[in-house]
Design a protein around this motif. Structure first.
Motif, PDB file in Angstrom:
ATOM      1  N   SER A  63       0.822  -1.213   0.000  1.00 24.69           N
ATOM      2  CA  SER A  63       0.000   0.000   0.000  1.00 24.69           C
ATOM      3  C   SER A  63       0.860   1.270   0.000  1.00 24.69           C
ATOM      4  O   SER A  63       0.371   2.350  -0.304  1.00 24.69           O
ATOM      5  CB  SER A  63      -0.910  -0.006   1.235  1.00 24.69           C
ATOM      6  OG  SER A  63      -0.108  -0.162   2.394  1.00 24.69           O
ATOM      7  N   GLU A  64       2.142   1.135   0.344  1.00 25.51           N
ATOM      8  CA  GLU A  64       2.979   2.331   0.428  1.00 25.51           C
ATOM      9  C   GLU A  64       3.644   2.638  -0.911  1.00 25.51           C
ATOM     10  O   GLU A  64       3.962   1.744  -1.681  1.00 25.51           O
ATOM     11  CB  GLU A  64       4.065   2.143   1.493  1.00 25.51           C
ATOM     12  CG  GLU A  64       3.510   2.060   2.898  1.00 25.51           C
ATOM     13  CD  GLU A  64       4.616   1.963   3.945  1.00 25.51           C
ATOM     14  OE1 GLU A  64       5.580   2.746   3.882  1.00 25.51           O
ATOM     15  OE2 GLU A  64       4.507   1.080   4.802  1.00 25.51           O
ATOM     16  N   THR A  65       3.872   3.922  -1.134  1.00 23.51           N
ATOM     17  CA  THR A  65       4.558   4.361  -2.350  1.00 23.51           C
ATOM     18  C   THR A  65       6.039   3.993  -2.273  1.00 23.51           C
ATOM     19  O   THR A  65       6.669   4.182  -1.229  1.00 23.51           O
ATOM     20  CB  THR A  65       4.448   5.904  -2.470  1.00 23.51           C
ATOM     21  OG1 THR A  65       3.070   6.234  -2.519  1.00 23.51           O
ATOM     22  CG2 THR A  65       5.176   6.430  -3.689  1.00 23.51           C
ATOM     23  N   VAL A  66       6.561   3.462  -3.360  1.00 24.32           N
ATOM     24  CA  VAL A  66       8.015   3.259  -3.465  1.00 24.32           C
ATOM     25  C   VAL A  66       8.465   4.130  -4.640  1.00 24.32           C
ATOM     26  O   VAL A  66       8.170   3.835  -5.793  1.00 24.32           O
ATOM     27  CB  VAL A  66       8.377   1.780  -3.721  1.00 24.32           C
ATOM     28  CG1 VAL A  66       9.885   1.606  -3.854  1.00 24.32           C
ATOM     29  CG2 VAL A  66       7.836   0.895  -2.604  1.00 24.32           C
ATOM     30  N   SER A  67       9.140   5.234  -4.343  1.00 23.44           N
ATOM     31  CA  SER A  67       9.538   6.162  -5.408  1.00 23.44           C
ATOM     32  C   SER A  67      10.632   5.538  -6.259  1.00 23.44           C
ATOM     33  O   SER A  67      11.270   4.553  -5.871  1.00 23.44           O
ATOM     34  CB  SER A  67      10.056   7.461  -4.794  1.00 23.44           C
ATOM     35  OG  SER A  67      11.281   7.196  -4.127  1.00 23.44           O
TER      36      SER A  67
END
Ligand code: T5A
Length: 215
Positions: A59-63
């Motif tokens: 669910s978290e953004t990985v740039s």
């Protein structure tokens, strides 16, 4: 003792890297060259844990920056614990993906600054470069169809990307091959497996003296 050689395989999803990498190790074995088969991201217990982090769709953004750093973190662990020790023992290492993948996926496709990628590469690799890279090149739809036909679980963060993304990855690889034609050998991976193996043999025979004349 002479030091071993690092051979890397590159290409988009479904190009046949894993299939050909296994075959390369067998071919080298038949010519009395002991070679380790490994992959990136991953290759050691700890680096495989980093692989899971960077590939999983959470669910978290990985740039793109985080992705690049994770790829190089896994690579640093892999180099310290597997690749450099094997090369120092005089053994060869056949690696399914290496820094050219970061150049193509994070650089060409995600737009990460090329100078920064090269600075990280120098920091992590020092002067270690693959002696030879086999770039398995094929049209994106062909690679994606092959990859999807054998995909078992849900798509990872890269497998879920668009065709346009993989076109940029492929263009990035071909650009890198133009920059380094002596190291990077373009293999027509759309061909039948036997033909791919013939093309690869021609490259390997130039590197493995015992196999001269086989190409
Ligand atoms: N990544 C990785 C980055 O973004 N940056 C980095 O720095 C690094 C190191 C994981 C992901 O990580 C990204 C790129 C990737 O998205 P991965 O595990 O190597 O990398 O994942 P995939 O490329 O997805 O691996 P695949 O298994 O999909 O592709 P392969 O290994 O190229 O293909 P393979 O050998 O499994 O073959 C696929 C199918 O095609 C058949 C095989 O039998 C198999 O069924 N096949 C052929 N069929 C017909 N003709 C041929 N010539 C064939 N060759 C193989």
């Amino acid at each position: 003792m002479t030091s071993g050689l690092l051979i890397t395989l590159e290409g988009i999803e479904g190009a046949g890297k894993s299939t050909v990498a296994r075959w390369v190790v067998e071919w080298l074995g038949k010519h009395s060259i002991r070679a380790h088969l490994t992959r990136e991201p991953g290759g050691t217990e700890l680096a495989e844990r980093v692989r899971r982090i960077v590939l999983e769709r959470g669910s978290e953004t990985v740039s793109a920056t985080a992705e690049t750093l994770l790829m190089f973190a896994a690579r640093a662990i892999h180099l310290d614990n597997l690749i450099r020790p094997a090369l120092a023992r005089g053994e060869w290492v056949v690696c399914d993906r290496f820094t050219d993948a970061t150049r193509a996926y994070q650089g060409a496709a995600r737009g990460v600054d090329r100078t920064w990628i090269e600075a990280l590469a120098r920091r992590v690799q020092g002067d270690l470069e693959p002696a030879c890279t086999l770039l398995l090149d094929l049209p994106v739809p062909v690679g994606l169809a092959r990859a999807r036909s054998r995909q078992s679980g849900p798509a990872d963060r890269f497998e879920a990307e668009t065709q346009a993304f993989f076109e940029q990855v492929r263009a990035g690889y071909l650009e890198q091959a133009r920059r380094e034609p002596r190291r990077i050998h373009i293999i027509d991976a759309a061909a039948a497996l036997e033909d791919v193996q013939r093309q690869v043999t021609a490259v390997l025979a130039r590197m493995a003296p015992a196999a001269e004349g086989e190409a």
